[in-house]
Motif scaffolding. Structure first.
Motif, PDB file in Angstrom:
ATOM      1  N   GLY A 156     -15.586  -1.808  -7.714  1.00  0.00           N
ATOM      2  CA  GLY A 156     -15.058  -3.019  -6.945  1.00  0.00           C
ATOM      3  C   GLY A 156     -13.985  -3.717  -7.446  1.00  0.00           C
ATOM      4  N   TYR A 157     -13.726  -3.690  -8.695  1.00  0.00           N
ATOM      5  CA  TYR A 157     -12.922  -4.758  -9.394  1.00  0.00           C
ATOM      6  C   TYR A 157     -11.817  -4.629  -8.902  1.00  0.00           C
ATOM      7  CZ  TYR A 157     -10.446  -7.000 -13.076  1.00  0.00           C
ATOM      8  OH  TYR A 157      -9.664  -7.908 -13.697  1.00  0.00           O
ATOM      9  N   ILE A 158     -10.986  -3.256  -8.956  1.00  0.00           N
ATOM     10  CA  ILE A 158      -9.873  -2.845  -8.279  1.00  0.00           C
ATOM     11  C   ILE A 158      -9.959  -1.841  -7.230  1.00  0.00           C
ATOM     12  CG2 ILE A 158      -8.543  -3.316 -10.342  1.00  0.00           C
ATOM     13  CD1 ILE A 158      -8.916  -0.197 -10.915  1.00  0.00           C
ATOM     14  N   GLN A 159      -8.972  -1.759  -6.486  1.00  0.00           N
ATOM     15  CA  GLN A 159      -9.144  -0.937  -5.532  1.00  0.00           C
ATOM     16  C   GLN A 159      -7.822   0.266  -5.637  1.00  0.00           C
ATOM     17  OE1 GLN A 159      -9.183  -4.177  -4.224  1.00  0.00           O
ATOM     18  NE2 GLN A 159     -11.257  -3.573  -4.286  1.00  0.00           N
ATOM     19  N   VAL A 160      -8.207   1.616  -5.571  1.00  0.00           N
ATOM     20  CA  VAL A 160      -7.243   2.771  -6.125  1.00  0.00           C
ATOM     21  C   VAL A 160      -7.054   3.513  -4.830  1.00  0.00           C
ATOM     22  CG1 VAL A 160      -6.614   4.449  -7.576  1.00  0.00           C
ATOM     23  CG2 VAL A 160      -7.989   2.292  -8.293  1.00  0.00           C
ATOM     24  N   ALA A 161      -5.891   4.105  -4.501  1.00  0.00           N
ATOM     25  CA  ALA A 161      -5.565   4.902  -3.294  1.00  0.00           C
ATOM     26  C   ALA A 161      -4.531   5.829  -3.378  1.00  0.00           C
ATOM     27  CB  ALA A 161      -5.512   4.193  -2.037  1.00  0.00           C
ATOM     28  N   PRO A 162      -4.441   6.842  -3.108  1.00  0.00           N
ATOM     29  CA  PRO A 162      -3.077   7.819  -3.354  1.00  0.00           C
ATOM     30  C   PRO A 162      -1.952   7.399  -2.648  1.00  0.00           C
ATOM     31  CG  PRO A 162      -4.699   8.886  -1.805  1.00  0.00           C
ATOM     32  CD  PRO A 162      -5.087   7.534  -2.427  1.00  0.00           C
ATOM     33  N   THR A 163      -1.845   6.742  -1.829  1.00  0.00           N
ATOM     34  CA  THR A 163      -0.873   6.141  -0.753  1.00  0.00           C
ATOM     35  C   THR A 163      -0.936   4.594  -0.530  1.00  0.00           C
ATOM     36  OG1 THR A 163      -1.720   6.645   1.209  1.00  0.00           O
ATOM     37  CG2 THR A 163      -0.775   8.580   0.198  1.00  0.00           C
ATOM     38  N   ILE A 164       0.121   4.306  -0.376  1.00  0.00           N
ATOM     39  CA  ILE A 164       0.321   2.849   0.011  1.00  0.00           C
ATOM     40  C   ILE A 164      -0.480   2.482   1.244  1.00  0.00           C
ATOM     41  CG2 ILE A 164       1.908   0.634   0.795  1.00  0.00           C
ATOM     42  CD1 ILE A 164       1.768   1.256  -2.269  1.00  0.00           C
ATOM     43  N   SER A 165      -0.283   3.276   2.365  1.00  0.00           N
ATOM     44  CA  SER A 165      -1.019   2.882   3.527  1.00  0.00           C
ATOM     45  C   SER A 165      -2.328   3.105   3.521  1.00  0.00           C
ATOM     46  CB  SER A 165      -0.610   4.212   4.613  1.00  0.00           C
ATOM     47  OG  SER A 165      -1.311   3.945   5.787  1.00  0.00           O
ATOM     48  N   ALA A 166      -3.093   4.092   2.736  1.00  0.00           N
ATOM     49  CA  ALA A 166      -4.476   4.154   2.220  1.00  0.00           C
ATOM     50  C   ALA A 166      -5.046   2.826   1.391  1.00  0.00           C
ATOM     51  CB  ALA A 166      -4.779   5.189   1.388  1.00  0.00           C
ATOM     52  N   LEU A 167      -4.021   2.402   0.546  1.00  0.00           N
ATOM     53  CA  LEU A 167      -4.260   1.126  -0.134  1.00  0.00           C
ATOM     54  C   LEU A 167      -4.644  -0.127   0.609  1.00  0.00           C
ATOM     55  CD1 LEU A 167      -4.947   0.092  -3.188  1.00  0.00           C
ATOM     56  CD2 LEU A 167      -2.501  -0.638  -3.271  1.00  0.00           C
ATOM     57  N   ALA A 168      -3.572  -0.317   1.614  1.00  0.00           N
ATOM     58  CA  ALA A 168      -3.521  -1.319   2.558  1.00  0.00           C
ATOM     59  C   ALA A 168      -4.906  -1.279   3.356  1.00  0.00           C
ATOM     60  CB  ALA A 168      -2.181  -1.345   3.475  1.00  0.00           C
ATOM     61  N   HIS A 169      -5.206  -0.124   3.768  1.00  0.00           N
ATOM     62  CA  HIS A 169      -6.518  -0.004   4.691  1.00  0.00           C
ATOM     63  C   HIS A 169      -7.637  -0.317   3.918  1.00  0.00           C
ATOM     64  CE1 HIS A 169      -5.293   1.811   8.391  1.00  0.00           C
ATOM     65  NE2 HIS A 169      -4.707   2.863   7.880  1.00  0.00           N
ATOM     66  N   GLN A 170      -7.604   0.075   2.366  1.00  0.00           N
ATOM     67  CA  GLN A 170      -8.949  -0.588   1.740  1.00  0.00           C
ATOM     68  C   GLN A 170      -9.007  -1.992   1.504  1.00  0.00           C
ATOM     69  OE1 GLN A 170      -9.639   1.237  -2.020  1.00  0.00           O
ATOM     70  NE2 GLN A 170      -8.956   3.152  -1.535  1.00  0.00           N
ATOM     71  N   ILE A 171      -7.758  -2.845   1.271  1.00  0.00           N
ATOM     72  CA  ILE A 171      -7.980  -4.194   1.178  1.00  0.00           C
ATOM     73  C   ILE A 171      -7.577  -4.990   2.353  1.00  0.00           C
ATOM     74  CG2 ILE A 171      -7.069  -3.751  -1.352  1.00  0.00           C
ATOM     75  CD1 ILE A 171      -4.245  -4.707  -0.243  1.00  0.00           C
ATOM     76  N   GLY A 172      -7.700  -4.456   3.359  1.00  0.00           N
ATOM     77  CA  GLY A 172      -7.770  -4.945   4.689  1.00  0.00           C
ATOM     78  C   GLY A 172      -6.409  -5.598   5.078  1.00  0.00           C
ATOM     79  N   ILE A 173      -5.249  -5.154   4.749  1.00  0.00           N
ATOM     80  CA  ILE A 173      -3.947  -5.858   5.336  1.00  0.00           C
ATOM     81  C   ILE A 173      -3.045  -4.734   5.922  1.00  0.00           C
ATOM     82  CG2 ILE A 173      -3.918  -7.452   3.369  1.00  0.00           C
ATOM     83  CD1 ILE A 173      -1.864  -5.929   1.827  1.00  0.00           C
ATOM     84  N   ASP A 174      -1.983  -5.098   6.511  1.00  0.00           N
ATOM     85  CA  ASP A 174      -1.270  -4.260   7.640  1.00  0.00           C
ATOM     86  C   ASP A 174      -0.588  -3.156   6.713  1.00  0.00           C
ATOM     87  OD1 ASP A 174      -0.134  -3.470  10.266  1.00  0.00           O
ATOM     88  OD2 ASP A 174       1.862  -4.159   9.340  1.00  0.00           O
ATOM     89  N   PRO A 175      -0.943  -1.735   6.990  1.00  0.00           N
ATOM     90  CA  PRO A 175      -0.216  -0.794   6.273  1.00  0.00           C
ATOM     91  C   PRO A 175       1.079  -0.696   6.298  1.00  0.00           C
ATOM     92  CG  PRO A 175      -2.536   0.124   7.152  1.00  0.00           C
ATOM     93  CD  PRO A 175      -1.979  -1.157   7.758  1.00  0.00           C
ATOM     94  N   PRO A 176       1.902  -0.665   7.766  1.00  0.00           N
ATOM     95  CA  PRO A 176       3.202  -0.503   7.918  1.00  0.00           C
ATOM     96  C   PRO A 176       3.711  -1.973   7.087  1.00  0.00           C
ATOM     97  CG  PRO A 176       2.239   0.004   9.910  1.00  0.00           C
ATOM     98  CD  PRO A 176       1.266  -0.720   9.034  1.00  0.00           C
ATOM     99  N   ALA A 177       3.255  -3.110   7.213  1.00  0.00           N
ATOM    100  CA  ALA A 177       3.821  -4.162   6.522  1.00  0.00           C
ATOM    101  C   ALA A 177       3.735  -4.154   4.973  1.00  0.00           C
ATOM    102  CB  ALA A 177       3.156  -5.380   7.003  1.00  0.00           C
ATOM    103  N   LEU A 178       2.772  -3.526   4.611  1.00  0.00           N
ATOM    104  CA  LEU A 178       2.830  -3.360   2.951  1.00  0.00           C
ATOM    105  C   LEU A 178       3.860  -2.558   2.507  1.00  0.00           C
ATOM    106  CD1 LEU A 178       1.659  -4.194   0.427  1.00  0.00           C
ATOM    107  CD2 LEU A 178      -0.335  -2.399   0.595  1.00  0.00           C
TER     108      LEU A 178
END
Length: 348
Positions: A200-222
Motif C-alpha cells: 500500500g505504499y504506492i498505487q499502481v495501475a495500467p491506465t490513468i482511469s484505473a489509477l484514479a479509481h484506486q486513489i479515490g479521485i475522479d477518473p475523467p478529471a485525472l
C-alpha cells in the motif's frame, strides 16, 4: 561547535532534562534539571538560554499553535517536545504566533513496516523533476511541483488538507525507474515496485482511469489533468503555475528529457504510479516572543530578566516563510551570538 566548547572547558551533560526555571524576585537565575534520576539546581552566572528545538513532536502544542495548518507528521527529533517553551510559559512568557504558518514544511510519504509506520522524507532524485505532477482531491494540479517543498505543503493546506487528505504525486513507471519515488530508489537499487504496491505504499495501475479509481479521485478529471500536463510538456509552457520559469525550478530540471522546458516531462506510458503525500514539519516557526537580543518577553512585551531564547524556541524572524535553505540554523547561530553578546553577569 563541539570542538570549540571542549577547547573552552565547557562540560556537556547528555540525557539531562530541564524541569523548572529558578527565579529570584522577577529574575531567572537558574534551572532545575533531571540527571541520572537526580534533581540538580543549577545556578546561572548571567542568565538562562532556552534552545530546546521547538515543539514539533508535541501533539498538544501542534494543535494549539498550528491554526489552519493542522498536521500529524514531523521529521524533527523525537525529543523536540516544547520543553523550553513550556518552561518559559510557566513563568509568564508570551508566545509569538503572528506568523504565516507555525512550521517549515515538506511533503512526506508513509511506509508501513513490520516495526510500524516510517515517515519518508521528500526525495532529492525525484523532487520536482520532469515527469511527475502533484494532484489534490479535485484530481487537478494545485502547485508548481518544482517549487520549494515548503510551498508544496502550504498549497496542500490551501486546497483542502487536512479535511480531505487525497493528495498524490503521479508519474509513470519509467519515471520511477529513472529517478525513484519517495522511498523507492531508481533502478537497479529498486528492481521491482510490486511489493510496494502490495503493502500500500504506492498505487499502481495500467491506465490513468484505473489509477484514479484506486486513489479515490475522479477518473475523467485525472485524465484531463494528465492530458493537459502532457500538452504543456510539448509546448514548454505551464500557464497555471509557471513551472520551469525560475532559476530554482531549472536547477531541478533535466535537459536530457529533450523537451522545450527541462522541468516538464510527459506522463504517458503505463503502468502509472501514485504516491500519497502528507505535510510534515522540518521544524517549527512559532515560538517564544523575543526582542532583537533574544530576551524572552512577557505578555506585556517586557523582557523577563535573565531569560533568553534562540533557535526554534524563539519565533522565527522569517515569520513562517521559507526563502531558502538553512533558514533555521542560520538565525539560530546569529541569535545565539546576539544573546551571548548581550548577557550581563548577575551582581552577587
Amino acid at each position: 561547535l563541539l570542538v570549540s566548547l571542549r577547547r573552552r572547558g565547557v562540560e556537556i551533560w547528555t540525557n539531562t532534562a530541564a524541569t523548572q526555571l529558578i527565579t529570584t524576585g522577577h529574575v531567572v537565575t537558574g534551572a532545575v534539571v533531571s540527571r541520572s534520576s537526580e534533581q540538580w539546581h543549577i545556578e546561572a552566572s548571567a542568565g538562562v538560554v532556552l534552545a530546546t528545538g521547538g515543539f514539533a513532536r508535541d501533539a498538544r502544542l501542534r494543535r494549539e499553535f498550528s491554526g489552519a495548518h493542522q498536521h500529524d507528521e514531523t521529521l524533527a527529533h523525537p525529543d523536540v517536545t516544547g520543553d523550553g517553551i513550556e518552561l518559559a510559559r510557566g513563568i509568564g512568557a508570551a508566545v509569538d504566533n503572528e506568523v504565516a504558518s507555525a512550521g517549515f514544511w515538506t511533503p512526506v510519504s508513509l511506509l508501513n513496516t513490520p516495526r510500524g509506520k516510517q515517515t519518508i522524507p521528500y526525495g532529492w532524485l525525484d523532487r520536482g523533476r520532469p515527469g511527475v505532477i502533484a494532484v489534490g482531491p479535485s484530481a487537478k494540479r494545485f502547485v508548481n511541483e518544482s517549487n520549494s517543498y515548503h510551498d508544496i505543503c502550504l498549497a496542500m493546506f490551501e486546497n483542502g488538507y487536512p479535511k480531505d487528505r487525497r493528495f498524490y504525486f503521479i508519474c509513470d513507471q519509467e519515471f520511477v525507474r529513472r529517478r525513484g519515488m519517495g522511498y523507492l530508489l531508481p533502478w537497479p537499487w529498486t528492481l521491482s515496485i510490486s511489493k510496494y504496491a502490495r503493502n500500500g505504499y504506492i498505487q499502481v495501475a495500467p491506465t490513468i482511469s484505473a489509477l484514479a479509481h484506486q486513489i479515490g479521485i475522479d477518473p475523467p478529471a485525472l485524465a484531463r489533468t494528465i492530458e493537459e500536463h502532457n500538452r504543456n510538456a510539448e509546448t514548454g509552457i505551464d500557464p497555471d503555475f509557471l513551472r520551469g520559469e525560475s532559476a530554482f525550478n531549472r536547477m531541478l530540471g533535466d535537459p536530457a528529457v529533450g523537451k522545450k522546458n527541462p522541468n516538464l516531462g510527459p506522463i504517458q506510458n503505463g503502468p502509472f504510479v501514485a504516491l500519497r503525500i502528507v505535510p510534515a514539519t522540518l521544524g517549527t516557526a512559532t515560538g517564544l516572543a523575543t526582542d532583537p537580543e533574544g530576551r524572552v518577553l512577557n505578555d506585556s512585551g517586557t523582557p523577563i530578566a535573565g531569560l533568553y531564547a534562540c533557535g526554534n524556541d524563539m519565533t522565527s524572524l522569517m515569520r513562517g516563510l521559507y526563502p531558502g535553505a538553512g533558514i533555521t540554523i542560520g538565525p539560530a547561530l546569529v541569535f545565539a551570538y546576539r544573546v551571548v553578546k548581550s548577557l550581563t553577569p548577575f551582581v552577587k
